[in-house]
Design a protein around this motif. Structure first.
Motif, PDB file in Angstrom:
ATOM      1  N   ARG A 211       1.079  -1.115  -0.232  1.00 26.72           N
ATOM      2  CA  ARG A 211       0.156  -0.040  -0.057  1.00 26.72           C
ATOM      3  C   ARG A 211       0.774   1.262   0.050  1.00 26.72           C
ATOM      4  N   ALA A 212       1.957   1.256   0.658  1.00 24.36           N
ATOM      5  CA  ALA A 212       2.848   2.302   0.784  1.00 24.36           C
ATOM      6  C   ALA A 212       3.283   2.719  -0.447  1.00 24.36           C
ATOM      7  N   TRP A 213       3.953   1.807  -1.435  1.00 23.99           N
ATOM      8  CA  TRP A 213       4.364   1.731  -2.568  1.00 23.99           C
ATOM      9  C   TRP A 213       3.229   2.348  -3.687  1.00 23.99           C
ATOM     10  N   GLN A 214       2.043   1.830  -3.411  1.00 24.38           N
ATOM     11  CA  GLN A 214       1.007   2.248  -4.206  1.00 24.38           C
ATOM     12  C   GLN A 214       0.672   3.850  -4.146  1.00 24.38           C
ATOM     13  N   ALA A 215       0.794   4.066  -2.697  1.00 22.18           N
ATOM     14  CA  ALA A 215       0.495   5.602  -2.087  1.00 22.18           C
ATOM     15  C   ALA A 215       1.559   6.560  -2.650  1.00 22.18           C
ATOM     16  N   ILE A 216       2.935   5.959  -2.806  1.00 23.99           N
ATOM     17  CA  ILE A 216       3.957   6.652  -3.467  1.00 23.99           C
ATOM     18  C   ILE A 216       3.762   7.024  -4.918  1.00 23.99           C
ATOM     19  N   ARG A 217       3.220   5.936  -5.620  1.00 21.78           N
ATOM     20  CA  ARG A 217       3.210   6.050  -6.944  1.00 21.78           C
ATOM     21  C   ARG A 217       1.887   7.098  -7.303  1.00 21.78           C
ATOM     22  N   GLU A 218       0.856   7.042  -6.307  1.00 17.30           N
ATOM     23  CA  GLU A 218       0.011   8.037  -6.585  1.00 17.30           C
ATOM     24  C   GLU A 218       0.246   9.380  -6.282  1.00 17.30           C
ATOM     25  N   ASP A 219       0.752   9.638  -5.291  1.00 13.52           N
ATOM     26  CA  ASP A 219       0.931  11.042  -4.871  1.00 13.52           C
ATOM     27  C   ASP A 219       2.103  11.055  -3.714  1.00 13.52           C
ATOM     28  N   GLU A 220       3.330  11.189  -4.242  1.00 13.56           N
ATOM     29  CA  GLU A 220       4.401  11.123  -3.312  1.00 13.56           C
ATOM     30  C   GLU A 220       4.362  12.140  -2.089  1.00 13.56           C
ATOM     31  N   VAL A 221       3.766  13.332  -2.427  1.00 16.41           N
ATOM     32  CA  VAL A 221       3.588  14.449  -1.141  1.00 16.41           C
ATOM     33  C   VAL A 221       2.784  13.833  -0.044  1.00 16.41           C
ATOM     34  N   ALA A 222       1.648  13.450  -0.583  1.00  9.00           N
ATOM     35  CA  ALA A 222       0.653  12.818   0.294  1.00  9.00           C
ATOM     36  C   ALA A 222       0.971  11.975   1.031  1.00  9.00           C
TER      37      ALA A 222
END
Lengths: 358, 261
Positions: A211-222
């Protein structure tokens, strides 16, 4: 999340499919052997590429880091095996020591490359990794003087096959009354490894790290604002991808009995990346499809186009090797034009691309 | 340490300055936020409110000054450390993970307070599975808390504007913050939505989370906040309870526009 039941008990729900796939997997090396051991070797390479592509999928598909130098880790694994199990240094360590060691060293190289570069994104990261891949290849090419470490462009020969006690993967032997050739034995080893990497991919996808990888891919700042240490999590993806590359390299060395820097050109990196992208980034079945297609394509051309030309023109007009690049490029253009998310994309990636097109 | 022993001050900003080239976005801004209050930060467009937020949460590196949060100096330029220290934020232009479901967004927020590593994820041992279940449970609770539980399995980008704001708050709360920093949460909301937001923020504060609120909606700020600071051209021109701030001459001039009260 909504298909939790499916995830919990994939076996019971899909036992028929699992049995069918198992049957096909067992049958492949015997069917391929009918056409000669060369076809078994091609099947082996297809699976080795599935392994590599799924390793790269963690980096590119999950974490969204464009890595064009993946073959460097493959090379590191291959040379670690070659140096520690060949007459070159007179070392003959067993494979169960070298493969993990190769994975560890490749992982170390992954971190070495990742640590200073992971602040870069997209194209910039791609260029740096591309350079890294080339550096490793050139090192391997030139590290024969002043001390002969890699034997330069000649490569390393007579590499030990994988051996468990007296059971060698290089010779034909009879197991449970079935005669298995060397390549056929490697086939089953590779299938086992591929299942392992598929399992790792599947399980990582649905975890805290995934999930963390996916989150980084989606929006690194968030992702950062959510408390994710993006540098470390990206480094983790890099290191894991590199480790799988290292293992694949080791098996490649053992299977071929010979390695040279030539096997680890930029083209190889691009091919593996193309498998991931053409198949469907981040989607395991898609990546597997991509790997099989791109391994099979050159062979089909080699065995199909040349006889075809001979039959039509009486001689070979176009060299299948150059035709291969032509078709390769054309396929790439067509897929990117008509199926930008890959041949068999995950539903999520399809959405992401649909989004960015708007 | 029981809650009674904790110092009253949760956050102290000491002369925080941030420049963009020649533009002084923040000029020696100091303020203190007390534990348990709702603190408002207002000011005209471009006054430096969001810049202050970004410095506080580590997205920007301030040139001088520092933040003391809960008695500890915050590391500049490290968003994940600010989050770990207990500062969670939302963004003015909502930044959700659009292609992840609502519940997955909140689950990402749990990252910080959970520990499963790669090995655990691969072998799926009991501890990892238990933690995963706890993450899902907590995320579900938080979706209930902000009132969007029936959208749990919808993709974040398919949620309505108001629900996206709520989801962002839920994701921020998942990190177990001591200070929740909301950057214009009511922007673009209609009256009903704003009213619901007010109830939510009051509830969050009652449940023990200090709230820092940037807002344009003066009515909302004045009704909700215990104390308010006003920024203008990167400088703090006033800091007091809303009733006093409303009457301050400089605030009226800078923010409410000359003679219009």
């Amino acid at each position: 999340m909504n298909d939790q039941v499916k995830k919990a008990l994939p076996w019971q729900r899909h036992w028929l499919g699992v049995l069918l796939i198992a049957a096909v997997l067992v049958a492949v090396p015997f069917i391929a052997a009918l056409g000669g051991q060369a076809w078994v070797r091609i099947a082996n390479f297809a699976i080795l590429y599935i392994f590599l592509a799924l390793g790269l999928n963690i980096v590119v598909g999950y974490a969204g880091l464009l890595d064009l130098g993946y073959v460097a880790f493959y090379a590191v694994g291959a040379y670690v095996y070659a140096l520690l199990a060949s007459p070159h240094f007179g070392l003959h360590l067993p494979f169960w020591v070298i493969l993990p060691l190769g994975a560890a060293i490749a992982c170390m190289f992954g971190m070495l490359l990742g640590a200073p570069t992971l602040k870069l994104r997209g194209d910039y990261l791609a260029i740096v990794t591309l350079g890294f891949g080339e550096i490793i290849r050139i090192f391997l090419n030139n590290l024969n003087a002043p001390i002969n470490v890699t034997n330069g462009a000649q490569g390393i020969t007579l590499i030990d096959p994988i051996r468990i006690g007296d059971f060698s993967f290089a010779e034909t032997s009879v197991i449970f009354g079935v005669e298995l050739s060397g390549p056929q034995k490697y086939y089953f080893l590779l299938v086992a490894l591929a299942i392992l990497v598929i399992m790792v991919n599947v399980r990582l996808q649905d975890s805290r790290i995934g999930r963390a990888w996916q989150a980084i891919r989606e929006d690194e700042v968030a992702a950062k604002a959510c408390g994710i240490n993006t540098r470390n999590i990206k480094l983790l993806a890099f290191a894991m991808g590199a480790s799988f590359g290292g293992i694949a390299g080791g098996v490649f060395s053992a299977m071929q009995g010979f390695v040279s820097p030539e096997s680890f050109s930029l083209m190889e990196s691009i091919t593996i990346l193309a498998m991931v992208v053409l198949g469907g980034m981040g989607h395991i079945p898609g990546v597997i499809l991509g790997a099989i297609l791109l391994t099979a394509l050159p062979e089909v051309l080699r065995y199909g186009i040349e006889p075809l030309q001979d039959a039509i023109f009486g001689r070979s007009i176009v060299d299948p090797e150059s035709l291969r690049m032509l078709i390769f490029g054309l396929a790439m253009v067509l897929v990117m034009r008509f199926r930008p998310a890959g041949l068999w994309p995950s539903s999520q990636r399809r959405r992401e691309l649909a989004e960015s097109e708007k | 340490m029981s809650s009674r022993d904790k110092p009253q001050i949760l956050l102290e900003a000491h002369a925080v300055a941030k420049h963009f080239g020649g533009v002084k976005a923040l000029h020696d801004v100091s303020l203190t936020i007390r534990r348990g209050e709702i603190y408002g930060l207002i000011g005209p467009n471009g006054a430096g409110k969001t810049t202050f937020f970004n410095c506080l949460t580590g997205l920007y590196k301030n040139e001088s000054g520092h933040f003391i949060f809960d008695g500890v100096k915050l590391a500049a330029d490290a968003p994940h450390k600010a989050a770990e220290a207990g500062i969670a934020r939302t963004f003015q232009n909502i930044r959700l993970f659009g292609n992840m479901t609502a519940i997955e967004n909140v689950m990402v927020g749990r990252h910080l307070r959970t520990h499963a590593n790669v090995v655990g994820a691969i072998i799926r041992n009991r501890a990892t599975m238990a933690e995963e279940a706890a993450i899902t449970r907590r995320a579900d609770e938080l979706l209930h808390y902000v009132g969007i539980q029936d959208r749990a399995h919808d993709y974040a980008k398919h949620l309505s504007y108001g629900d996206q704001r709520r989801l962002e708050i839920a994701r921020a709360l998942a990190t177990e913050p001591k200070l929740l920093a909301l950057d214009e949460p009511a922007a673009g909301m209609n009256g009903t939505e704003t009213e619901a937001l007010r109830t939510l923020v009051e509830g969050i504060c009652r449940d023990g989370v200090t709230v820092l609120l940037i807002e344009h909606d003066v009515k909302l700020v004045m009704g909700l906040c215990g104390r308010v600071a006003v920024l203008d051209y990167g400088e703090k021109i006033c800091e007091d309870v809303p009733s006093v701030v409303q009457k301050d001459a400089r605030v009226i001039e800078a923010y409410l526009g000359g003679s219009v009260a």
